[in-house]
Design a protein around this motif. Structure first.
Motif, PDB file in Angstrom:
ATOM      1  N   ASP A   1       0.847  -1.187   0.000  1.00 41.12           N
ATOM      2  CA  ASP A   1       0.000   0.000   0.000  1.00 41.12           C
ATOM      3  C   ASP A   1       0.886   1.242   0.000  1.00 41.12           C
ATOM      4  O   ASP A   1       2.100   1.155  -0.224  1.00 41.12           O
ATOM      5  CB  ASP A   1      -0.990  -0.026   1.161  1.00 41.12           C
ATOM      6  CG  ASP A   1      -0.342   0.041   2.536  1.00 41.12           C
ATOM      7  OD1 ASP A   1       0.887   0.265   2.621  1.00 41.12           O
ATOM      8  OD2 ASP A   1      -1.062  -0.128   3.532  1.00 41.12           O
ATOM      9  N   ALA A   2       0.301   2.393   0.242  1.00 40.67           N
ATOM     10  CA  ALA A   2       1.049   3.653   0.195  1.00 40.67           C
ATOM     11  C   ALA A   2       2.186   3.671   1.215  1.00 40.67           C
ATOM     12  O   ALA A   2       3.263   4.188   0.937  1.00 40.67           O
ATOM     13  CB  ALA A   2       0.104   4.832   0.426  1.00 40.67           C
TER      14      ALA A   2
ATOM     15  N   LEU B   1       4.985   1.691  -0.215  1.00 46.55           N
ATOM     16  CA  LEU B   1       5.619   2.471  -1.277  1.00 46.55           C
ATOM     17  C   LEU B   1       6.546   3.531  -0.681  1.00 46.55           C
ATOM     18  O   LEU B   1       7.658   3.733  -1.172  1.00 46.55           O
ATOM     19  CB  LEU B   1       4.552   3.121  -2.162  1.00 46.55           C
ATOM     20  CG  LEU B   1       5.054   3.918  -3.348  1.00 46.55           C
ATOM     21  CD1 LEU B   1       5.858   3.052  -4.301  1.00 46.55           C
ATOM     22  CD2 LEU B   1       3.875   4.545  -4.076  1.00 46.55           C
ATOM     23  N   ARG B   2       6.102   4.176   0.397  1.00 47.82           N
ATOM     24  CA  ARG B   2       6.965   5.153   1.075  1.00 47.82           C
ATOM     25  C   ARG B   2       8.240   4.500   1.577  1.00 47.82           C
ATOM     26  O   ARG B   2       9.319   5.089   1.534  1.00 47.82           O
ATOM     27  CB  ARG B   2       6.221   5.827   2.234  1.00 47.82           C
ATOM     28  CG  ARG B   2       5.268   6.909   1.799  1.00 47.82           C
ATOM     29  CD  ARG B   2       4.771   7.752   2.964  1.00 47.82           C
ATOM     30  NE  ARG B   2       4.123   6.990   4.019  1.00 47.82           N
ATOM     31  CZ  ARG B   2       2.843   6.638   4.015  1.00 47.82           C
ATOM     32  NH1 ARG B   2       2.068   6.994   3.007  1.00 47.82           N
ATOM     33  NH2 ARG B   2       2.335   5.959   5.013  1.00 47.82           N
TER      34      ARG B   2
ATOM     35  N   LEU C   1       1.503  -0.088  -9.227  1.00 46.42           N
ATOM     36  CA  LEU C   1       1.546   0.980  -8.219  1.00 46.42           C
ATOM     37  C   LEU C   1       2.745   1.897  -8.461  1.00 46.42           C
ATOM     38  O   LEU C   1       2.615   3.128  -8.405  1.00 46.42           O
ATOM     39  CB  LEU C   1       1.600   0.384  -6.817  1.00 46.42           C
ATOM     40  CG  LEU C   1       1.634   1.368  -5.651  1.00 46.42           C
ATOM     41  CD1 LEU C   1       0.367   2.226  -5.622  1.00 46.42           C
ATOM     42  CD2 LEU C   1       1.802   0.606  -4.334  1.00 46.42           C
TER      43      LEU C   1
ATOM     44  N   ALA D   1       1.889   3.943 -11.614  1.00 45.17           N
ATOM     45  CA  ALA D   1       0.754   4.857 -11.424  1.00 45.17           C
ATOM     46  C   ALA D   1       1.145   6.069 -10.584  1.00 45.17           C
ATOM     47  O   ALA D   1       0.624   7.166 -10.799  1.00 45.17           O
ATOM     48  CB  ALA D   1      -0.421   4.123 -10.777  1.00 45.17           C
ATOM     49  N   THR D   2       2.051   5.878  -9.658  1.00 43.67           N
ATOM     50  CA  THR D   2       2.479   6.976  -8.789  1.00 43.67           C
ATOM     51  C   THR D   2       3.747   7.660  -9.302  1.00 43.67           C
ATOM     52  O   THR D   2       4.245   8.588  -8.666  1.00 43.67           O
ATOM     53  CB  THR D   2       2.751   6.459  -7.362  1.00 43.67           C
ATOM     54  OG1 THR D   2       3.780   5.470  -7.420  1.00 43.67           O
ATOM     55  CG2 THR D   2       1.491   5.885  -6.738  1.00 43.67           C
ATOM     56  N   ARG D   3       4.252   7.181 -10.416  1.00 42.07           N
ATOM     57  CA  ARG D   3       5.497   7.675 -11.033  1.00 42.07           C
ATOM     58  C   ARG D   3       6.727   7.397 -10.174  1.00 42.07           C
ATOM     59  O   ARG D   3       7.799   7.928 -10.436  1.00 42.07           O
ATOM     60  CB  ARG D   3       5.397   9.143 -11.386  1.00 42.07           C
ATOM     61  CG  ARG D   3       4.271   9.421 -12.363  1.00 42.07           C
ATOM     62  CD  ARG D   3       4.300  10.800 -12.838  1.00 42.07           C
ATOM     63  NE  ARG D   3       4.280  10.731 -14.311  1.00 42.07           N
ATOM     64  CZ  ARG D   3       4.194  11.774 -15.067  1.00 42.07           C
ATOM     65  NH1 ARG D   3       4.146  12.964 -14.541  1.00 42.07           N
ATOM     66  NH2 ARG D   3       4.161  11.633 -16.365  1.00 42.07           N
ATOM     67  N   ALA D   4       6.570   6.577  -9.164  1.00 47.33           N
ATOM     68  CA  ALA D   4       7.728   6.189  -8.351  1.00 47.33           C
ATOM     69  C   ALA D   4       8.683   5.313  -9.138  1.00 47.33           C
ATOM     70  O   ALA D   4       9.872   5.244  -8.810  1.00 47.33           O
ATOM     71  CB  ALA D   4       7.258   5.480  -7.093  1.00 47.33           C
TER      72      ALA D   4
END
Length: 113
Positions: A67-68, A71-72, A100, A103-106
């Motif tokens: 999840d977010a 990702l962090r 993910l 989609a978040t450009r990470a």
């Protein structure tokens, strides 16, 4: 340290730090995993006998949820690498994690394999 359903393992190979993650990267595990990643990097820097970590390779094939917060944690790993003038590589992310990251450009922050 082992969390229910979440594991991290690390080893040094020359100037590379190899990290393997298994389980869920979520709010329940991200803080502990981030701390472990930092500790692994510090320990391996100290044990590296003068050879600094130049690349962090994170193997994600065993990650079944992210999840977010997870990702962090991955972005924090990239910052750890950057602070050491090292590269950060993500290997074999599952399709949901690859989505993910894109989609978040990470994904732009990492070398994806």
């Amino acid at each position: 340290m082992s969390l229910p359903g979440t594991r991290i393992a690390g080893e040094r190979d020359g100037d590379r730090l190899l990290i393997t993650l298994h389980g869920s990267l979520d709010a329940m595990s991200a803080t502990a995993l981030q701390s472990q990643l930092y500790d692994l990097t510090q320990v391996h820097d100290l044990l590296g006998l003068g050879v600094p970590v130049r690349a962090i390779h994170i193997y994600l094939a065993g990650v079944d949820f992210c999840d977010a917060a997870g990702l962090r944690m991955l972005v924090a790993a990239r910052r750890v690498a950057e602070a050491r003038q090292a590269t950060c590589h993500l290997h074999a992310p599952q399709p949901h994690l690859r989505w993910l990251l894109r989609a978040t450009r990470a994904a732009d922050l990492f070398h994806l394999h």
